[in-house]
Design a protein around this motif. Sequence first.
Motif, PDB file in Angstrom:
ATOM      1  N   VAL A 370       0.843  -1.208   0.000  1.00  4.89           N
ATOM      2  CA  VAL A 370       0.000   0.000   0.000  1.00  4.89           C
ATOM      3  C   VAL A 370       0.869   1.246   0.000  1.00  4.89           C
ATOM      4  CG1 VAL A 370      -1.684   1.320   1.354  1.00  4.89           C
ATOM      5  CG2 VAL A 370      -1.942  -1.147   1.125  1.00  4.89           C
ATOM      6  N   LEU A 371       1.916   1.263   0.829  1.00  5.66           N
ATOM      7  CA  LEU A 371       2.769   2.459   0.917  1.00  5.66           C
ATOM      8  C   LEU A 371       3.490   2.724  -0.399  1.00  5.66           C
ATOM      9  CD1 LEU A 371       4.379   2.515   4.455  1.00  5.66           C
ATOM     10  CD2 LEU A 371       2.885   4.183   3.426  1.00  5.66           C
ATOM     11  N   ALA A 372       3.975   1.662  -1.039  1.00  6.47           N
ATOM     12  CA  ALA A 372       4.651   1.837  -2.334  1.00  6.47           C
ATOM     13  C   ALA A 372       3.697   2.461  -3.343  1.00  6.47           C
ATOM     14  CB  ALA A 372       5.140   0.474  -2.827  1.00  6.47           C
ATOM     15  N   GLU A 373       2.452   1.997  -3.310  1.00  7.99           N
ATOM     16  CA  GLU A 373       1.426   2.511  -4.223  1.00  7.99           C
ATOM     17  C   GLU A 373       1.126   3.979  -3.917  1.00  7.99           C
ATOM     18  OE1 GLU A 373      -1.082   1.414  -7.503  1.00  7.99           O
ATOM     19  OE2 GLU A 373       0.533   0.322  -6.495  1.00  7.99           O
ATOM     20  N   LEU A 374       0.967   4.300  -2.628  1.00  6.56           N
ATOM     21  CA  LEU A 374       0.620   5.674  -2.225  1.00  6.56           C
ATOM     22  C   LEU A 374       1.741   6.647  -2.577  1.00  6.56           C
ATOM     23  CD1 LEU A 374      -1.077   5.061   1.257  1.00  6.56           C
ATOM     24  CD2 LEU A 374      -2.204   5.665  -0.872  1.00  6.56           C
ATOM     25  N   LYS A 375       2.996   6.190  -2.417  1.00  6.76           N
ATOM     26  CA  LYS A 375       4.137   7.068  -2.741  1.00  6.76           C
ATOM     27  C   LYS A 375       4.116   7.407  -4.238  1.00  6.76           C
ATOM     28  CE  LYS A 375       9.030   7.664  -1.788  1.00  6.76           C
ATOM     29  NZ  LYS A 375      10.262   7.059  -1.269  1.00  6.76           N
ATOM     30  N   GLU A 376       3.721   6.409  -5.039  1.00  2.80           N
ATOM     31  CA  GLU A 376       3.603   6.608  -6.487  1.00  2.80           C
ATOM     32  C   GLU A 376       2.522   7.647  -6.792  1.00  2.80           C
ATOM     33  OE1 GLU A 376       5.118   5.846 -10.096  1.00  2.80           O
ATOM     34  OE2 GLU A 376       5.736   4.720  -8.324  1.00  2.80           O
ATOM     35  N   TYR A 377       1.376   7.522  -6.081  1.00  3.95           N
ATOM     36  CA  TYR A 377       0.259   8.459  -6.317  1.00  3.95           C
ATOM     37  C   TYR A 377       0.660   9.893  -5.972  1.00  3.95           C
ATOM     38  CZ  TYR A 377      -2.597   4.154  -6.184  1.00  3.95           C
ATOM     39  OH  TYR A 377      -3.113   2.906  -6.394  1.00  3.95           O
ATOM     40  N   ALA A 378       1.547  10.037  -4.971  1.00  2.00           N
ATOM     41  CA  ALA A 378       1.924  11.381  -4.511  1.00  2.00           C
ATOM     42  C   ALA A 378       2.746  12.146  -5.544  1.00  2.00           C
ATOM     43  CB  ALA A 378       2.698  11.283  -3.202  1.00  2.00           C
ATOM     44  N   THR A 379       3.141  11.464  -6.622  1.00  2.00           N
ATOM     45  CA  THR A 379       3.891  12.166  -7.688  1.00  2.00           C
ATOM     46  C   THR A 379       3.026  12.389  -8.922  1.00  2.00           C
ATOM     47  OG1 THR A 379       4.684  10.040  -8.549  1.00  2.00           O
ATOM     48  CG2 THR A 379       6.059  11.140  -6.909  1.00  2.00           C
ATOM     49  N   GLU A 380       1.705  12.125  -8.795  1.00  2.00           N
ATOM     50  CA  GLU A 380       0.768  12.318  -9.925  1.00  2.00           C
ATOM     51  C   GLU A 380       0.605  13.812 -10.242  1.00  2.00           C
ATOM     52  OE1 GLU A 380      -1.596  10.343 -11.672  1.00  2.00           O
ATOM     53  OE2 GLU A 380      -0.969   8.378 -10.961  1.00  2.00           O
ATOM     54  N   VAL A 381      -0.134  14.106 -11.298  1.00  2.00           N
ATOM     55  CA  VAL A 381      -0.334  15.512 -11.671  1.00  2.00           C
ATOM     56  C   VAL A 381      -1.612  16.095 -11.071  1.00  2.00           C
ATOM     57  CG1 VAL A 381       0.980  15.485 -13.812  1.00  2.00           C
ATOM     58  CG2 VAL A 381      -1.381  14.732 -13.836  1.00  2.00           C
ATOM     59  N   ASP A 382      -2.575  15.253 -10.743  1.00  2.00           N
ATOM     60  CA  ASP A 382      -3.856  15.736 -10.216  1.00  2.00           C
ATOM     61  C   ASP A 382      -3.681  16.172  -8.757  1.00  2.00           C
ATOM     62  OD1 ASP A 382      -6.471  15.856  -9.073  1.00  2.00           O
ATOM     63  OD2 ASP A 382      -7.196  14.793 -10.840  1.00  2.00           O
ATOM     64  N   VAL A 383      -3.807  17.474  -8.502  1.00  2.00           N
ATOM     65  CA  VAL A 383      -3.494  18.031  -7.169  1.00  2.00           C
ATOM     66  C   VAL A 383      -4.384  17.421  -6.080  1.00  2.00           C
ATOM     67  CG1 VAL A 383      -3.407  20.150  -5.792  1.00  2.00           C
ATOM     68  CG2 VAL A 383      -2.657  20.170  -8.168  1.00  2.00           C
ATOM     69  N   ASP A 384      -5.687  17.341  -6.322  1.00  2.00           N
ATOM     70  CA  ASP A 384      -6.603  16.795  -5.303  1.00  2.00           C
ATOM     71  C   ASP A 384      -6.229  15.368  -4.945  1.00  2.00           C
ATOM     72  OD1 ASP A 384      -8.085  19.030  -5.042  1.00  2.00           O
ATOM     73  OD2 ASP A 384      -9.627  18.448  -6.500  1.00  2.00           O
ATOM     74  N   PHE A 385      -5.891  14.604  -5.969  1.00  2.00           N
ATOM     75  CA  PHE A 385      -5.550  13.202  -5.746  1.00  2.00           C
ATOM     76  C   PHE A 385      -4.245  13.076  -4.957  1.00  2.00           C
ATOM     77  CE2 PHE A 385      -3.828   9.093  -7.588  1.00  2.00           C
ATOM     78  CZ  PHE A 385      -4.617   8.287  -6.784  1.00  2.00           C
ATOM     79  N   VAL A 386      -3.279  13.931  -5.304  1.00  2.00           N
ATOM     80  CA  VAL A 386      -1.986  13.907  -4.596  1.00  2.00           C
ATOM     81  C   VAL A 386      -2.193  14.234  -3.112  1.00  2.00           C
ATOM     82  CG1 VAL A 386       0.264  15.041  -4.404  1.00  2.00           C
ATOM     83  CG2 VAL A 386      -0.635  14.441  -6.661  1.00  2.00           C
ATOM     84  N   ARG A 387      -2.990  15.259  -2.858  1.00  2.00           N
ATOM     85  CA  ARG A 387      -3.260  15.644  -1.460  1.00  2.00           C
ATOM     86  C   ARG A 387      -3.846  14.466  -0.686  1.00  2.00           C
ATOM     87  NH1 ARG A 387      -3.460  21.007  -0.178  1.00  2.00           N
ATOM     88  NH2 ARG A 387      -3.284  22.524  -1.854  1.00  2.00           N
ATOM     89  N   LYS A 388      -4.823  13.828  -1.309  1.00  2.00           N
ATOM     90  CA  LYS A 388      -5.492  12.704  -0.630  1.00  2.00           C
ATOM     91  C   LYS A 388      -4.507  11.549  -0.407  1.00  2.00           C
ATOM     92  CE  LYS A 388      -9.688  10.739   0.351  1.00  2.00           C
ATOM     93  NZ  LYS A 388     -11.086  10.798   0.244  1.00  2.00           N
ATOM     94  N   ALA A 389      -3.603  11.353  -1.365  1.00  2.00           N
ATOM     95  CA  ALA A 389      -2.618  10.274  -1.238  1.00  2.00           C
ATOM     96  C   ALA A 389      -1.669  10.541  -0.070  1.00  2.00           C
ATOM     97  CB  ALA A 389      -1.835  10.143  -2.544  1.00  2.00           C
ATOM     98  N   VAL A 390      -1.237  11.801   0.066  1.00  2.00           N
ATOM     99  CA  VAL A 390      -0.330  12.155   1.187  1.00  2.00           C
ATOM    100  C   VAL A 390      -1.061  11.956   2.515  1.00  2.00           C
ATOM    101  CG1 VAL A 390       1.031  14.008   2.232  1.00  2.00           C
ATOM    102  CG2 VAL A 390       0.979  13.757  -0.263  1.00  2.00           C
ATOM    103  N   ARG A 391      -2.325  12.396   2.565  1.00  3.28           N
ATOM    104  CA  ARG A 391      -3.123  12.187   3.788  1.00  3.28           C
ATOM    105  C   ARG A 391      -3.248  10.700   4.092  1.00  3.28           C
ATOM    106  NH1 ARG A 391      -6.856  16.814   5.894  1.00  3.28           N
ATOM    107  NH2 ARG A 391      -5.450  18.463   5.288  1.00  3.28           N
ATOM    108  N   ALA A 392      -3.409   9.918   3.026  1.00  4.93           N
ATOM    109  CA  ALA A 392      -3.584   8.474   3.200  1.00  4.93           C
ATOM    110  C   ALA A 392      -2.342   7.853   3.853  1.00  4.93           C
ATOM    111  CB  ALA A 392      -3.855   7.824   1.853  1.00  4.93           C
ATOM    112  N   ILE A 393      -1.158   8.348   3.487  1.00  8.17           N
ATOM    113  CA  ILE A 393       0.078   7.826   4.104  1.00  8.17           C
ATOM    114  C   ILE A 393       0.035   8.075   5.612  1.00  8.17           C
ATOM    115  CG2 ILE A 393       2.595   8.083   4.212  1.00  8.17           C
ATOM    116  CD1 ILE A 393       2.465   8.821   1.174  1.00  8.17           C
ATOM    117  N   GLY A 394      -0.408   9.272   5.988  1.00  3.21           N
ATOM    118  CA  GLY A 394      -0.530   9.591   7.416  1.00  3.21           C
ATOM    119  C   GLY A 394      -1.546   8.699   8.114  1.00  3.21           C
ATOM    120  N   ARG A 395      -2.660   8.453   7.427  1.00  2.00           N
ATOM    121  CA  ARG A 395      -3.693   7.594   8.041  1.00  2.00           C
ATOM    122  C   ARG A 395      -3.181   6.168   8.225  1.00  2.00           C
ATOM    123  NH1 ARG A 395      -9.200   8.401   4.829  1.00  2.00           N
ATOM    124  NH2 ARG A 395      -9.804   6.584   6.055  1.00  2.00           N
TER     125      ARG A 395
END
Length: 966
Positions: A370-395
């Motif tokens: 899951v963490l490997a996947e989330l780290k990948e999402y955090a480099t996406e171009v969609d700002v809303d999605f990136v924000r949610k991905a970073v929050r998800a790492i914290g959760r």
Amino acid sequence: MEWANQLCENRQFGSKMTDSKYFTTTKKGEIFELKAELNSDKKEKKKEAVKKVIASMTVGKDVSALFPDVVNCMQTDNLELKKLVYLYLMNYAKSQPDMAIMAVNTFVKDCEDPNPLIRALAVRTMGCIRVDKITEYLCEPLRKCLKDEDPYVRKTAAVCVAKLHDINAQLVEDQGFLDTLKDLISDSNPMVVANAVAALSEIAESHPNSNLLDLNPQSINKLLTALNECTEWGQIFILDCLANYTPRDDRESQSICERVTPRLSHANSAVVLSAVKVLMKFMEMLPKDLDYYGTLLKKLAPPLVTLLSAEPELQYVALRNINLIVQKRPEILKHEMKVFFVKYNDPIYVKLEKLDIMIRLASQANIAQVLAELKEYATEVDVDFVRKAVRAIGRCAIKVEQSAERCVSTLLDLIQTKVNYVVQEAIVVIKDIFRKYPNKYESVIATLCENLDSLDEPEARAAMIWIVGEYAERIDNADELLESFLEGFHDESTQVQLQLLTAIVKLFLKKPTETQELVQQVLSLATQDSDNPDLRDRGYIYWRLLSTDPVAAKEVVLAEKPLISEETDLIEPTLLEELICHIGTLASVYHKPPSAFVEGSRGVMHKRLPARTGSGEGTECPDVGNAAGGSAPESAPSIIPSQGDLLGDLLNLDLAPPTTTGPTPSTSGMQMGGMDLLGGGLDSLLGGDIGGSPAMGAGFGAAPAVMPTSLNAPVGGGLGDLFDLGGGVGMPMGAYIPPKTVWLPAMKAKGLEISGTFARRAGVIQMELVLTNKAMSVMTDFAIQFNRNSFGLAPAGPLQVLTPLGPNQTIEVSLPLSTVGPVMKMDPLNNLQVAVKNNIDVFYFSCQYPISMLFVEDGKMERQVFLATWKDIPNDNESQFQIQDCHLNSEAASNKLQGSNIFTIAKRTVEGQEMLYMSIKLSNGIWVLAELKVQAGNPNYTISLKCRAPEVSQCVFQCYEAVLKN
């Protein structure tokens, strides 16, 4: 040959366009010409004319003038023409009711036509003509069609009953159509059964207390038999009906699940979700150690995964439903994490939903993936999605402790990217990680401080300020960092201002000598230069605490914080249960109960999952009626929030504000009882003002602008509005009122003595006060206020002392109370802290109210609901007490208790001992169920109390004792 081919093409093209001619015309006097054609002797010409009329009607032209001419065309054997005329009739019957009566004879005749299609067409049209004048003429044809030999006609007639019921419910009931509809559930044709179920369900929704679908094992068996042969929509109706049934025991529950499981492999996703709903509900009744329970869990995963291969819109609906299922039973999909990984071409709404489910399914076993996947999402171009991905790492860090270190290092890597919005989100979630794991990851603070200048979002700035204030002793230049925020204090958002105020006070308490100027500066900015009431109030509280008792200030401000919970966004359990019962409907997509978005939802029933019971288990409970298939109460009460670390101690309050002047706040729009005494009311207690805003809270003596309709109306309705309770609601006679006691002695209140009691009269709670002036001076300007308390008691109006109270004078005052004030759990539960102000000073006292004041008049439960509720409440919540030296028989005891809104539901005698079963409803929606054992000749009673909030049981027992002994 070429011209021949061209002719063929033209003919083909012409055949495709045959109907277009009806929509185009260049003729003048169109209505007149259509009228002539409709009255033509030639059948073909008539049909063409009717088609032109329908075409005109379709594009919005008014052709109602042709009504009698079109109706005349009904007398035909041509099915196509008849369908067209019926279509016209449905559209214009409402605007031409007198003309529509002309068609009645044709309906009656068509209902006896040898062709079943015409019979069905007639009965379908009858249901669609919503004209009161002709409904009674349609009863006889409808009755014949309900018993027609052809199943197609019967199934159409079944739906017609529901339509007719919507127009004239009384007529349908009087004509006995509902009983005929119930008989159709046993029909040999599965489509007739499905339509009968659909019609009855529709009628039952608008009349929730009618008990039309009186399901029993026999009728359930018939529905399950029809399920295999229905069309897909018929299956949905039957499955939704099954979901409303409560099996008698786990054996029946398992049997139904086994017969519903094949529907999971259906091609229609609506059928699949309806089947999932039935299985999720009935699984509640299966013991977890049963082999079949494990099998069922395995069978539920593949169909849910298959739904995710549909188009995005369907995926989204499936994901919203899966989100609920995962919250209730994460074990179903715990091995299916990969299907929730985001695809590059998923729309954003699907991505965000998948991300949410990934976090819910995260566990120690799959966290690396899951963490490997989330780290990948955090480099996406969609700002809303990136924000949610970073929050998800914290959760994930908060949820899976073993992964916290890996999550923190991932967040630090993301901070190093220096992408502004990534850095800000990372700081927000690191704050939560610090809360969850204190003294573990503080080494990263230095890295966070380096990015301080790049923070421009309020939430990120507030999070950084919290970190600096919380760990000020570890940060050498903490005062400089906070001072840099202070420069633009008035331009900051309220969230940042409040956080900055608290952080600087924390810093001052940790480093008092170095930061005295800084704390004075922020307190001055917050109290004198700000017009925000929340900020001002907090500033004044800190000011008082620091100036009067720095030790107490340290205990309050630097108190140990409770650890944050793993899942902060879980749906509240009772709401989740209700939403599980609505899987596959709009409620499961909105994640709101139907009552929240269905307008005029008089028929919306609150649903709950059944309680788990074994087939041989029996909970000891009153035998007051058969609850098989009966509904349990649909909503759990609101539990009183805990005191936690709130500051609400009225008795330690110092009420001397710094002297500043300002405009008097307007009292309009304020509601008494909405104010926290530690909040903004310091000024009004002394008659002064700190600088006016209505939001500061109602001052003393301010009459409420919004009076509750019923002074004891529970906030949010609670259970009471779900039950439609009838009977037993009346004006209580002979309610118990405790004797008056002295609450505030004169020696403690500069000569003012206050005694009193509480009473409930005609549904209104009254605080009855006796004020005695034992001083030498006259007392005036009385006002009263309550601190937060367990049941939200608050004055419903000002304290009416209309004349000055002279020396040695006594006055009696009755103060009506409401239960819509702020709530905080007290110890004991019925403790009430009161502040009374007069022209001399403000005085504080504490008193205890009998909880019977909160027993409302609609607290009489239906017998079946009582039985189901008693079974549903866990045995751990049952308390038993002894009432000694009580010399009343059961009849007298019951009458006496009813005066205090303690209602007897049923009575029975077991081995010479009389058992009374009683229900009580509190003003906040909490229900208490009681079993009182009375034995002739024995002055000692035994009382058992069951409640979802067991902390109220002790107070309820004290009320029983007080009422029965006085």
